[in-house]
Design a protein around this motif. Sequence first.
Motif, PDB file in Angstrom:
ATOM      1  N   SER A  95     100.901  53.914  39.401  1.00 14.52           N
ATOM      2  CA  SER A  95     101.599  52.898  40.179  1.00 14.52           C
ATOM      3  C   SER A  95     101.388  53.115  41.672  1.00 14.52           C
ATOM      4  CB  SER A  95     103.100  52.931  39.847  1.00 14.52           C
ATOM      5  OG  SER A  95     103.819  52.000  40.628  1.00 14.52           O
ATOM      6  N   GLU A 113     104.092  43.847  42.975  1.00 22.57           N
ATOM      7  CA  GLU A 113     104.710  44.039  41.664  1.00 22.57           C
ATOM      8  C   GLU A 113     103.723  43.732  40.539  1.00 22.57           C
ATOM      9  OE1 GLU A 113     108.413  42.135  39.142  1.00 22.57           O
ATOM     10  OE2 GLU A 113     108.696  42.556  41.278  1.00 22.57           O
ATOM     11  N   LEU A 136     102.587  46.466  37.677  1.00 24.74           N
ATOM     12  CA  LEU A 136     102.712  46.242  36.237  1.00 24.74           C
ATOM     13  C   LEU A 136     101.361  46.306  35.543  1.00 24.74           C
ATOM     14  CD1 LEU A 136     105.382  43.394  36.281  1.00 24.74           C
ATOM     15  CD2 LEU A 136     105.727  45.781  35.642  1.00 24.74           C
ATOM     16  N   ASN A 196     108.019  49.150  34.625  1.00 26.69           N
ATOM     17  CA  ASN A 196     108.569  49.047  35.968  1.00 26.69           C
ATOM     18  C   ASN A 196     108.839  50.446  36.521  1.00 26.69           C
ATOM     19  OD1 ASN A 196     110.013  48.560  38.339  1.00 26.69           O
ATOM     20  ND2 ASN A 196     111.915  48.147  37.233  1.00 26.69           N
ATOM     21  N   ARG A 206     109.693  48.788  41.229  1.00 33.88           N
ATOM     22  CA  ARG A 206     110.111  47.451  41.681  1.00 33.88           C
ATOM     23  C   ARG A 206     111.118  47.545  42.820  1.00 33.88           C
ATOM     24  NH1 ARG A 206     111.637  44.660  36.871  1.00 33.88           N
ATOM     25  NH2 ARG A 206     109.492  43.844  36.756  1.00 33.88           N
ATOM     26  N   SER A 253     115.924  39.831  34.909  1.00 36.68           N
ATOM     27  CA  SER A 253     115.668  41.255  35.110  1.00 36.68           C
ATOM     28  C   SER A 253     116.900  42.063  34.713  1.00 36.68           C
ATOM     29  CB  SER A 253     115.313  41.531  36.571  1.00 36.68           C
ATOM     30  OG  SER A 253     116.458  41.431  37.394  1.00 36.68           O
TER      31      SER A 253
END
Length: 285
Positions: free
Chosen positions: A60, A92, A96, A103, A106, A155
């Motif tokens: 990430s 984002e 992903l 996640n 985020r 979410s």
Amino acid sequence: MNTIARSVSTPRVDIDNARLGRLAIASLHAELACDLKPGLVTPFDTGSHDDMDAGTFLRSLFALRHYFRAIASAGARGDDFEVLRQHGIAAEIAMLRATGGVNTHRGAIFSLGLLVASAASHRQTSGTTPTVEQVCDGVRQWTHALDAAPLDPHSPGQRARTRHGVAGVREQAAAGYPILRTLALPTLRHALGAGLPREAALCHTLMQLLAHVDDLNLLHRGGAEGLRWAREQATGFIADGGAFAPAWRARLQTLCNAFAARRLSPGGSADLLACSWFLLQQEAV
């Protein structure tokens, strides 16, 4: 909109924006590398998670490496909030894609992104390095846009926010992050100034945040009772001396085991910890 800032683009500004971007990634890595975080992923433990590990977070971070420089440049130019928001949406998507839909960052994309943009904006308009307080207060320039921006009602964090009627990170941002200005940074500064090593100071600050934050991740995973229990554990840890106590590591390991057994993970507090480290470090660059 700051038309003066928008009209200026120099190698010096570009270098500053690149530094802020690298510092944001380094701050997220510092949070990941910190061991003994109840319920959270570390290089040695997956905490309360079975869908991610340290490798997931590193993928990430690699995917986000351009985002923070881009949002720093947008802040320095004085771009509208919608431009910042679109950078965040793209980040984002990249996150992903890199994590296979998990996640990891985020909350950090939102909060740390806004703080990076604010720091860059202040540097461009004033020509000086901003204090922690100035960076946090600078986020308030986007208060009206934050209030008007759409939320994702599906979410987990927003469902918990609505169900339990608590303020979320959007409200923190609109208010200039008072939790960072009045709690996290004073705690971190004191811990480091008193001689605690970085990891101990970060653990101590995390537990102080955990004791006070209405962490939406905890509410999502454990409901109001889970949040209450987690805050009680953190409050007790701090009351017993926190990371200043001789046996703090053993005490925190016990809490790590207890959080994992309950599948509780204070991800919102972890994001704020990374933001705290960034704010402190940016004062020196």
